[in-house]
Motif scaffolding. Structure first.
Motif: not given
Length: 588
Positions: A207-211, A240-242
């Protein structure tokens, strides 16, 4: 992770055994309650009071008590009550739902009698996985492609969902792999059990930033209780959730599944009494299951994406695109089947929400399209090897629906109305042993309306609904194994009536539902003289029942105990054939 169970019925036979059982249960409870303290916090709503559960059914995206439908939800905490060998035990906690394994890895799903026409497999139920249509346009669902770790949440709509989800009178399942509450980290888990059962799972969630990305791999194997019942399943997944910003979200999915399991076959009573572990023996006409190497070898790839964008503060558009391919090899006692099934499609939903004064209006409209192609050959089975070609045919299936739904909340009342227009087109062409010209079958303009009314009572909500649905024959029913093709089968159609009460009183969460379902042109299985399968429209049914779910939380979260509750689920079904004939016999 620690899971313990003890046989209650034996422990209660004597006071000493009862005391020992109580002591063991107390030790198990203390360990089971204490261990979760060391894990990360979870926002899984499946263990919270009923009104806190948020579901997606019928596009509501709200609390379950505000949805006027027979919907049941289980989350990760319910799944983890049972072993990771399969989700069967967890699914069977749902009132009105029954899941079975005919052989290890061979699932059969029954929602309010939906498996009437399915001696095996998952038919007459529409399944979505991470928003993607998972059910083949031909009507069959390879639910066994997914393992225990591929599920974080399951929603089940019981009864016809045709007004929003297309063909199917049995119900709808919406499954999710990655929930918003999961945190970044890595996990490795190993479990083993009786009959050579081994389960290995590893996952990495970033989980990095918005990804947010989750990659997982599961390997499961067992030799089974019976002879010739070995299972091997490998599943590789990426979800993936972006967050794309500007009120946009992208959800991506990739699944590769490699499944193999042996099918030991059915036994007569005499064969079972002689050896309950034995595989089906041979006779003068057909070989036994082991000699024929009867089994399923199935490989599937599924990939797709779901994109959500808020065009305006009150207007939301969700678009889904997917593609899938399944390769199935099935040496059986009668023959050897080889099937290739690619399919693809998409779904688009436009939602408008407008609030004014004490009222709220929600309008939903959209369309779904699936296109599938099946190439199937049937061979003589020579001890597990495909031999002489007996039959070859190709089937093209296109399923489409256009749907709309409106809901209006006024004070304590909410009115729902939905309607869909369904079409199914089937093209069949035989090439061997006798070439035949293309034959087509079309089910046109199958209207499926739904009307529901909900009243907020404060401590509970009460609802009633009327819905119609239709279910066209599946590819496997048009072209059964070992039987002749029958493209003259009619679609099943029926009307369902539901009335339910959900809420919380004196700390007790309750969900009580009563239903009546009348089905016409019921599709049933017949066996040919040679042991093959054929399906016919046999009559009509009368299906009614009561389903109850109760949950009472024992205490709040503390530094020592994460959660505790007492729950009871109950199902009462009373099903009858109103009309049913076999040859000259009336079996109504």
């Amino acid at each position: 992770m620690l899971r313990c169970s003890f046989p209650v019925y034996r422990a209660l036979q004597s006071p000493k055994k009862y005391l020992l059982y109580t002591l063991l249960m107390a030790i198990s409870f203390l360990f089971g309650a204490a261990f979760p303290v060391f894990g990360q916090e979870t926002a899984d709503t499946s263990a919270l009071p009923l009104e806190e559960v948020v579901i997606q059914a019928y596009g509501q995206n709200g609390k379950i008590r505000d949805v006027p439908a027979a919907v049941t939800y289980i989350g990760r905490s319910v799944l983890e009550r049972f072993g990771p060998g399969s989700i069967v035990a967890a699914v069977n906690t749902m009132p009105g739902v029954r899941m079975e394994e005919r052989s290890p890895g061979s699932y059969r799903l029954n929602i309010r009698g939906s498996s009437l026409r399915a001696p095996f497999g998952v038919r007459n139920v529409k399944v979505y996985y991470n928003d993607l249509p998972f059910t083949h346009p031909g009507g069959n669902t390879y639910f066994n492609n997914l393992g225990y770790y591929n599920f974080s949440a399951l929603e089940v709509i019981k009864g016809p969902g045709s007004s929003l989800y297309g063909a199917g009178t049995g119900g709808v399942i919406m499954a999710e792999h990655l929930t918003s509450s999961e945190q970044a980290g890595a996990m490795v888990e190993y479990s083993s059990g009786s009959f050579g059962m081994r389960n290995i799972y590893g996952s990495v969630l970033t989980a990095t930033g918005k990804v947010k990305n989750k990659i997982g791999y599961q390997h499961q194997e067992s030799r089974g209780y019976r002879d010739h019942s070995r299972l091997s399943r490998d599943v590789l997944t990426w979800t993936g959730h972006i967050d794309l910003g500007a009120n946009q979200e992208l959800k991506t999915t990739f699944v590769y599944s490699d499944l193999f399991y042996q099918t030991p076959g059915a036994l007569t009573r005499a064969e079972y009494d002689a050896n309950p572990k034995g595989a089906r023996p041979g006779n003068a006409f057909f070989p036994g299951a082991a000699t024929a190497r009867a089994s399923i070898n199935q490989k599937t790839i599924l990939t797709g994406a779901s994109h959500t964008i808020h065009l305006l503060p009150a207007l939301q558009l969700k678009t889904v695109l997917y593609g899938s391919y399944t390769r199935l090899l099935n040496p059986a006692i009668q023959n050897y089947g080889r099937v290739s099934e690619p399919h693809f499609g998409g779904r688009s939903t436009l939602k408008f929400i407008r609030a004014f004064n004490s009222s709220k209006l929600t309008l939903t409209g959209g369309a779904e399209l699936q296109q599938g192609y099946t190439k199937a050959s049937v061979h003589r089975n020579r001890q597990g090897v495909a031999d002489t070609l007996q039959q070859y045919y190709e089937v093209a299936t296109r399923q489409s629906l256009v749907f709309s739904q409106a809901s209006l909340e006024v004070g304590k009342w909410t009115v729902f109305a939905g309607l869909s227009l369904n079409n199914l087109n089937l093209g069949y062409e035989a090439f061997f042993p006798r070439p035949a010209a293309l034959r087509e079958r079309t089910f046109k303009n199958k209207l499926a309306p739904r009307f529901a009314l909900l009243r907020d009572l404060g401590f509970a909500s009460m609802y009633g609904s009327i819905s119609q649905g239709f279910s066209a024959p599946t590819t496997e029913e048009f072209f059964p194994s070992g039987g002749a093709a029958n493209i003259n089968l009619a679609a099943e159609n029926g009307t369902n009536y539901d009335i339910g009460l959900r809420g919380k009183l004196a700390g007790l969460n309750f969900d009580i539902n009563a239903f009546y379902f009348a089905l016409n042109d019921a599709i049933v299985l017949r066996r040919t003289a040679g042991g093959g399968s054929e399906f016919i429209n046999a009559g009509s049914t009368s299906q009614k029942g009561i389903e109850t779910g109760l949950n009472y939380p024992l205490f709040q979260t503390t530094s020592f105990i994460q959660q505790g509750s007492i729950w009871l689920n109950h199902t009462y079904h009373h099903f009858r054939y109103k009309t049913f004939t076999k040859d000259t016999f009336n079996l109504s």
